[in-house]
Design a protein around this motif. Structure first.
Motif, PDB file in Angstrom:
ATOM      1  N   GLY A 437       0.815  -1.208   0.000  1.00  0.00           N
ATOM      2  CA  GLY A 437       0.000   0.000   0.000  1.00  0.00           C
ATOM      3  C   GLY A 437       0.850   1.260   0.000  1.00  0.00           C
ATOM      4  O   GLY A 437       0.549   2.238  -0.696  1.00  0.00           O
ATOM      5  N   ASP A 438       1.926   1.228   0.765  1.00  0.00           N
ATOM      6  CA  ASP A 438       2.851   2.361   0.792  1.00  0.00           C
ATOM      7  C   ASP A 438       3.565   2.506  -0.544  1.00  0.00           C
ATOM      8  O   ASP A 438       3.807   3.619  -1.016  1.00  0.00           O
ATOM      9  CB  ASP A 438       3.852   2.167   1.925  1.00  0.00           C
ATOM     10  N   ALA A 457      -3.078   9.803  -9.556  1.00  0.00           N
ATOM     11  CA  ALA A 457      -4.469   9.463  -9.242  1.00  0.00           C
ATOM     12  C   ALA A 457      -4.741   7.980  -9.463  1.00  0.00           C
ATOM     13  O   ALA A 457      -5.477   7.349  -8.692  1.00  0.00           O
ATOM     14  CB  ALA A 457      -5.418  10.310 -10.088  1.00  0.00           C
ATOM     15  N   GLU A 458      -4.153   7.399 -10.498  1.00  0.00           N
ATOM     16  CA  GLU A 458      -4.327   5.961 -10.748  1.00  0.00           C
ATOM     17  C   GLU A 458      -3.853   5.141  -9.553  1.00  0.00           C
ATOM     18  O   GLU A 458      -4.529   4.186  -9.126  1.00  0.00           O
ATOM     19  CB  GLU A 458      -3.560   5.548 -12.001  1.00  0.00           C
ATOM     20  N   ASP A 459      -2.686   5.488  -9.026  1.00  0.00           N
ATOM     21  CA  ASP A 459      -2.162   4.738  -7.885  1.00  0.00           C
ATOM     22  C   ASP A 459      -3.023   4.948  -6.642  1.00  0.00           C
ATOM     23  O   ASP A 459      -3.291   4.001  -5.886  1.00  0.00           O
ATOM     24  CB  ASP A 459      -0.719   5.159  -7.601  1.00  0.00           C
ATOM     25  N   ILE A 460      -3.423   6.170  -6.403  1.00  0.00           N
ATOM     26  CA  ILE A 460      -4.268   6.451  -5.247  1.00  0.00           C
ATOM     27  C   ILE A 460      -5.577   5.678  -5.349  1.00  0.00           C
ATOM     28  O   ILE A 460      -6.087   5.139  -4.359  1.00  0.00           O
ATOM     29  CB  ILE A 460      -4.516   7.966  -5.133  1.00  0.00           C
ATOM     30  N   ASN A 461      -6.110   5.563  -6.549  1.00  0.00           N
ATOM     31  CA  ASN A 461      -7.386   4.867  -6.718  1.00  0.00           C
ATOM     32  C   ASN A 461      -7.270   3.369  -6.476  1.00  0.00           C
ATOM     33  O   ASN A 461      -8.241   2.726  -6.064  1.00  0.00           O
ATOM     34  CB  ASN A 461      -7.952   5.145  -8.111  1.00  0.00           C
ATOM     35  N   ILE A 463      -5.468   2.099  -4.097  1.00  0.00           N
ATOM     36  CA  ILE A 463      -5.573   2.037  -2.645  1.00  0.00           C
ATOM     37  C   ILE A 463      -7.006   2.304  -2.197  1.00  0.00           C
ATOM     38  O   ILE A 463      -7.537   1.644  -1.295  1.00  0.00           O
ATOM     39  CB  ILE A 463      -4.600   3.055  -2.004  1.00  0.00           C
ATOM     40  N   ARG A 464      -7.653   3.259  -2.834  1.00  0.00           N
ATOM     41  CA  ARG A 464      -9.010   3.628  -2.436  1.00  0.00           C
ATOM     42  C   ARG A 464     -10.040   2.564  -2.796  1.00  0.00           C
ATOM     43  O   ARG A 464     -11.057   2.431  -2.113  1.00  0.00           O
ATOM     44  CB  ARG A 464      -9.385   4.970  -3.068  1.00  0.00           C
ATOM     45  N   THR A 465      -9.788   1.823  -3.851  1.00  0.00           N
ATOM     46  CA  THR A 465     -10.710   0.737  -4.192  1.00  0.00           C
ATOM     47  C   THR A 465     -10.749  -0.286  -3.072  1.00  0.00           C
ATOM     48  O   THR A 465     -11.827  -0.768  -2.685  1.00  0.00           O
ATOM     49  CB  THR A 465     -10.283   0.088  -5.518  1.00  0.00           C
ATOM     50  N   GLN A 477     -13.302   7.178  -5.764  1.00  0.00           N
ATOM     51  CA  GLN A 477     -12.268   7.442  -6.760  1.00  0.00           C
ATOM     52  C   GLN A 477     -11.979   8.935  -6.896  1.00  0.00           C
ATOM     53  O   GLN A 477     -12.850   9.777  -6.645  1.00  0.00           O
ATOM     54  CB  GLN A 477     -12.672   6.870  -8.117  1.00  0.00           C
ATOM     55  N   VAL A 478     -10.747   9.260  -7.303  1.00  0.00           N
ATOM     56  CA  VAL A 478     -10.336  10.646  -7.516  1.00  0.00           C
ATOM     57  C   VAL A 478      -9.821  10.787  -8.931  1.00  0.00           C
ATOM     58  O   VAL A 478      -9.550   9.792  -9.622  1.00  0.00           O
ATOM     59  CB  VAL A 478      -9.251  11.077  -6.502  1.00  0.00           C
TER      60      VAL A 478
END
Length: 556
Positions: A437-438, A457-461, A463-465, A477-478
């Motif tokens: 995750g990190d 944003a792709e990477d953050i999403n 994690i957010r999924t 999603q962002v």
């Protein structure tokens, strides 16, 4: 995999540790000199093993928690403890601080131990392939120790040679040179010579993906500095991509499963410092993982409650700031609910009590073991509990208006309900230094450093999924327009709160002073620009011929 735990007894620079299948037995070497023992195959093996043991003197201890958690935007101080000056940034944060001294000494001890292994290895007769692997391991460790030093203290002493006698001279070398001469070459050597799996299957030893992760973080950190190289962020992105894509690591389906003490060696862990329940419980390992102590509120003197193993020993060191508690949208994001405790169930019976008009305390019905004794609604839920509703239930309800240094939402990531008794400080949890995750969030940061907000944003999403409640994935999603460094730091808080990264995250990104002033009322009045590095320990200054230059801002 065979699980080997690393613990240390020191005798100058000589160590001996005999491995068994279940644990390590320490045996103090007294019949050979450190120098002669080092030049044997067993001596070299033991010296490498001992170097891992030094990690446990910082990670998982109160020193590590205080230096990486206090004085940030998301954590402030609880009621107890003697190191709150890391949060207050007052005059007690000075060169005489014991933790400032001890961290410096531990990391330089690790460096000198690594230097000894490297320097003396030429005299050791053993399989050259195995020797190279051991050298790669200690160079990984030396890089980690030096990286901790420069990101904590800034410019510092560098030596790539073993010190065997008392030294009274020291250099203060620019960080740029320590990166160039030690940290980066060591990690490049480690990557070239470590395997994808740990040496001899011993969980907790360095691996190629761990070295790639660390080098990527090193390069990302350097990319913010005035001595960066133009390819630092892109090289970091490439290395993080290799770790993410090439070794079979996978995010766990459920964020809460990361904190399952029965599932510590899981697909998300890239590198961890292992602990053994047998060694911790028996006292062989005096370190263990103690962070289960530090993030808990004072539950044990409340009605229906007494201290027990399951709920932990509440040392009340770190409590969340109001800002941190505002970060999660709990209707769509599960991570707050899976990181913090909401309910304490009564572990002793309590009789009914009558209303007390003098104190305003309402009447309360009796409590039996197993009933709710304390309820903490948490952010976005406090409005559901006006005083009139609180007065109508038999248990205590603690809303945000009632948070104090003793009462606050307690984090449950490190709870250890396997300890043998309720007073035991040492826990058996591994300390996770690197997880997938990190890696996604750090790659997002590397992409943002290259002005690739869409890639971030792709990477953050990703994690957010995983973080979303079922059916809320799309809502969490962002897009590229949402992502800047502040948003990314907020996301790191949501994902990594209480895992030992925050002070270094803020210092790396140049956001420490700004965000402490904005979000930490206890730290805001005193923090200054010079607090982005710690003071050089007074011991180092005193034992250096002619003195040793202090970092700007701190007393000389």
């Amino acid at each position: 995999m065979k699980r080997t735990i690393y613990t240390v007894w020191l005798l100058a620079l000589g160590f001996a540790i005999n491995a068994c299948d279940d644990y390590l037995e320490e045996e103090l070497v007294t019949d050979v000199s450190a120098a002669s023992y080092y030049t044997t195959e067993d001596g070299l093996q033991d010296a490498v093993t001992a170097n891992y043991g030094l990690l446990k003197q910082f990670y998982g201890q109160e020193m590590g928690a205080a230096m990486t958690t206090f004085g940030t935007d998301i954590w402030t101080n609880g009621a107890d403890g003697g190191h709150k000056y890391f949060n207050f940034y007052d005059t007690s944060l000075n060169p005489a601080s014991s933790y400032i001294r001890d961290a410096w000494n531990i990391w330089y001890r690790g460096i000198n131990q690594a230097n000894g292994v490297i320097n003396r290895s030429a005299e050791v007769e053993m399989d050259e392939g195995e020797k190279t692997t051991l050298l790669a391991e200690v160079r990984f460790l030396r890089a980690l120790y030096y990286f901790n030093i420069v990101t904590t203290y800034g410019d510092a002493h560098i030596s790539l040679e073993e010190t065997t006698d008392i030294e009274i001279e020291a250099n203060k070398t620019p960080q740029s040179e320590i990166y160039a001469q030690a940290i980066i070459p060591d990690l490049e050597f480690a990557i070239a010579n470590l395997g994808e799996e740990p040496y001899k299957g011993n969980y907790g030893r360095a691996t190629k993906p761990a070295a790639e992760f660390l080098l990527a973080k090193v390069l990302l950190t350097r990319s913010y500095t005035g001595f960066s190289e133009g390819t630092d962020a892109s090289r970091a992105e490439t290395l993080f991509s290799t770790v993410i894509n090439d070794y079979g690591f996978a995010l766990l389906d459920d964020y809460a499963a990361l904190w399952d003490i029965a599932n510590q060696e899981n697909s998300e862990v890239i590198y961890a410092i292992p602990n053994s329940k047998a060694q911790v419980d028996s006292g062989i390992d005096e370190n263990g993982h103690k962070w289960h102590l530090y993030f808990l509120m004072e539950y044990d003197v409340r009605r229906g409650m007494t201290r027990d193993i399951a709920n932990g020993r509440p040392w009340k060191r770190h409590r969340p700031t109001e800002f941190m508690l505002s970060l999660w949208d709990r209707d769509v994001d599960s991570r707050y609910d899976k990181s913090f405790k909401h309910v304490f169930f009564a572990n002793k019976d309590e009789p009914a009590i009558e209303a007390n008009p003098d104190t305003g305390e309402p009447a309360r019905a009796a409590l039996s073991v197993g009933d709710t004794a304390i309820f903490i609604p948490g952010p976005m839920r406090n409005d559901l509990w006006p005083q009139s509703r609180q007065d109508g239930v038999p248990y205590i309800v603690i809303t945000d208006e009632e948070y104090t240094e003793r009462l606050f939402p307690p984090m449950n990531k490190w709870i250890d309900d396997t300890r043998p008794d309720r007073q035991k400080e040492q826990g058996q949890r591994d300390f996770i230094l690197m997880r997938l995750g990190d890696a996604y969030l750090l790659r997002a940061e590397a992409r943002l450093q290259q002005n690739d907000a869409a890639g971030a944003a792709e990477d953050i999403n990703v994690i957010r999924t995983r973080a979303a409640w079922p059916g809320q994935e799309a809502a969490l999603q962002v897009n590229a327009g949402d992502v800047d460094i502040d948003f990314l730091l907020d996301e790191r808080a949501r994902e990594l709160a209480g895992e030992g990264y925050r002070w270094w995250d803020l210092a790396r990104t140049g956001k420490l002073v700004e965000r402490v002033k904005d979000f930490n009322p206890q730290g805001a009045p005193n923090i200054e620009d010079y607090h982005t590095v710690r003071p050089i320990p007074q011991d180092q200054i005193d034992r250096t011929l002619g003195g040793y230059p202090q970092n700007p801002g701190y007393p000389q």
